[in-house]
Scaffold this motif. Sequence first.
Motif, PDB file in Angstrom:
ATOM      1  N   LEU A   1       0.648  -1.110   0.057  1.00 41.14           N
ATOM      2  CA  LEU A   1       0.208  -0.084  -0.196  1.00 41.14           C
ATOM      3  C   LEU A   1       0.544   1.229  -0.491  1.00 41.14           C
TER       4      LEU A   1
ATOM      5  N   SER B   1      -0.289   5.087  -1.148  1.00 44.99           N
ATOM      6  CA  SER B   1      -1.933   5.194  -1.192  1.00 44.99           C
ATOM      7  C   SER B   1      -2.585   5.847  -0.315  1.00 44.99           C
TER       8      SER B   1
ATOM      9  N   LYS C   1      -8.017   4.218   0.267  1.00 45.67           N
ATOM     10  CA  LYS C   1      -7.673   2.478   0.627  1.00 45.67           C
ATOM     11  C   LYS C   1      -9.789   2.827  -0.207  1.00 45.67           C
TER      12      LYS C   1
END
Length: 662
Positions: A51, A54, A57
Motif C-alpha cells: 500500500l 496510497s 483505501k
Amino acid sequence: MEWSKVLSRINWQLILTLSICFIGEVPSFATSPARIDWFTVRDVEGQSLDLKGSRWKVVCFLGAECPLARLYGQRLSQLSGEFAPQGVRVIGINSNPQDSAADVRNYMRDLEISFPIVKDEDQSLARRLGATRTPEVIVLDAAGMVRYQGRIDDQYEPGISRGKPTQHNLRDAIEALVSGEQVPIARTITVGCLITFIEPAAKMQARDESLTFTRDIAPILNQHCVECHRPGEIGPFALTDYDEVVGWGEMMLEVIEQKRMPPWHAAPEYGKFIGARHMPPEDLKTLAAWVSQGMPEGDPKDLPPLPKWTAGWQMSTPPDEQFTMRQQPFQVPAEGIVDYQYFVVDPGWKEDRWIHAAQVVPGNPSVVHHSIVFVRKPDGTRSNGIGWLGGYVPGQRAVELPPSYARLVPAGSKLVFQMHYTPNGHKTEDTTKVGIWTIDEKDVTHEVTTRVALNHHFEIPPGAKEHKVGLQMRQFTSGSLLLGATPHMHLRGKSFRLEARRENGLETLLSVPEYDFNWQHLYGFTSPIPLDDISALEMEVTFDNSAGNPTNPDPNQFVTWGDQTWQEMAVAFFDVALPCDQPRIVVRHESDEPAESQQQRQERIDKLTNEFLSDMDSDGDGLVLYDEVPESFRIFGFKQMDHDHDRRIERSEIEKEAQRRL
C-alpha cells in the motif's frame, strides 16, 4: 436472535428509510478511525499488502458466491486500475465463514480480479469496519477515517438489473476525495448478501442446542430449498451441507421473510396449483429459532439423506430426441442489456410428432433469464394455438402432460428458440437445448394446445403507478379443459388476475398480486378446469410506471407494446386440452354484455381494426406483412389472423378477428 438486536436493526433501518423519504439521501456522520495495521495483513496468496503511496483505501467486502458480488467484481477491477495512479488502492475482504481461501481464489480467477483479496478468517476486519453485506465498500483516508460507506452504484439489487447505473456512488466519492472536495453522499444503504457472524467459542459452548441442523433444519431445506440450491443447479450457492448453510443463516431468514424465497407468486386463497412453493410458518419459525441459537450442527447420525434429483433431464427416461439452438455458442457480454435472441432449428421431421413432454435445458443457467421454444408450422398448415413447445425459467420444473395427452407437431415444422439473457458480471457463452418425449398417435386421447390472450392497444402514461389493461378470451371448443396459465409482462408488470365468467358471475381462478419478471411461472391447475360452462376468461394486468418501481427503466416515458424489456407486453398463455374423439364445435354462450345495435357493434369492430392497422401497418398500405411486425407478434398472433396463410394480414382478416374477440 435477541430482541434487543432485532429492535436495533429495525430502528436503524427505519431511520435510514425516513431519511431517504424526507431528505432524498442517507445523511453522513462522523466515524471513528479504523486502526488497522494494513502492512501486517496478508492476501489469499500469503503476500503482504503493498500500500505504498496510497492516500485512499477502498475496502470492498466480497462473497465468492454472492450474485451481486459477482456482478460487481469486474467493475471494481476497472475502478482499481483507473484510480491507482492517483493514490487509490482497492482491497477486497472476504469475511464469509462459508468461503474458503480456494473459493476466493476461484472467484478472482473467474472474474479476472486485479486487486488483492484478504480472507478475514476471524471476521475481525468486518467487525472493526462495521461491514454487514457483500458487496459493501468503505473508503478510508490515510488516518483511517471512513469517508464513504455503502453501495458501489444503483445498477444491481436483489432481483433488479438496470441497463446502467443512474447513481455512481463509489466513483463520485473517489473523484471528490482525489480532487480535495467533500464527498457528496457519505453513506448509502448497502444491498446484497448478509454476512453471517459466528459467535466466539465461549458463547458457542453455552448455546442452546434444542434445535440442530442435522435433526431439524436439513429436512426443511431438503423440502423447500435444495431442489435449486445444490451443485449444478440454478441456485447461486448450495444448501446441502452444514458448513455452507451456517454461512447463509441470516441471509436465508431475510429472503424467506421478504417472500423472495421460495419463489412463488400466486395468492394462496385462489386455486390449487402443481408445484406450488410455500414454506409453512412453523418451518420459518424453526429456522429463525435455530439461527438465534447459534446454528448448532447436532449429531451426524440424525442427518437425513438428500432427495433423489435427476441431473440434466428431469423425466424418468432420457428424451427421444434433443436439439441445440445452434452449433456455435452465443456470446453473452459481461454486463448491460442483451436484446432477445431468436434461433431457428430444423429438426428434419418428415412425419408428424405427438409430443408428451418437452424440457428446455439452458447451457449456462447463470445468464439464461428464460427460454421459450415455439413450433413454426409449415405454411398452409392448420394453426391451432401459438405453437408452444416448452420453456425454461429459473426454478420451474419440466412438466409432463397427463397420460394420453400430447401436442401435435406437423411434419416439416421448425423450432424457434426465444432466448433472454441477463449478464452475470463476466463474459460467458451459452448453448441451450430442448429434449422431447413422444407417444404414439393411437395412445393420444387429448390434443394439448397453447392459446394466447393479448392486448397490444395500450399506452402507459409517465409516472402511472397502477395502469390497468384488460384482456379477454372467448369461444372454447366443446369438451376443452384448461390445464394452466402463464402471465407475461416486462419490468413494469405489477399484478395479474384471471377470472372465469359463468352464468352466476365471475370466479377468480388465479391472482398474482406481486408479479416478478424474474420468475415467470406456469401455474398448472391440480385439477383441469372444464371450459364448456365458461363464456369468457377475463384478465386484468396492472403496470407500475412510477419512480417507486425499482425495476422501471424510465418513469418519464410513455410505454407501449414491444419485444424489449424496456417496452411492455400484456399477454397470458393458456394450455388447453381438446378431446380427440369429439367434433371441434365451439360452445356458444349468451352475451354477458348489454345488448347493442348492429351499428354499435360495427363501430367497435371498425375501431379495433383501425387500431390494429395503426399499430402494425408501418408503411400505411392497408396490409400487415409478416416481416413488418415485431417478432413477438409473429409468434403469438400472426398465424391466428392470417387465415389464408399468405404471410400478410388484410383488413377483412383483421375484421374477422375483431368479430371473434367481441
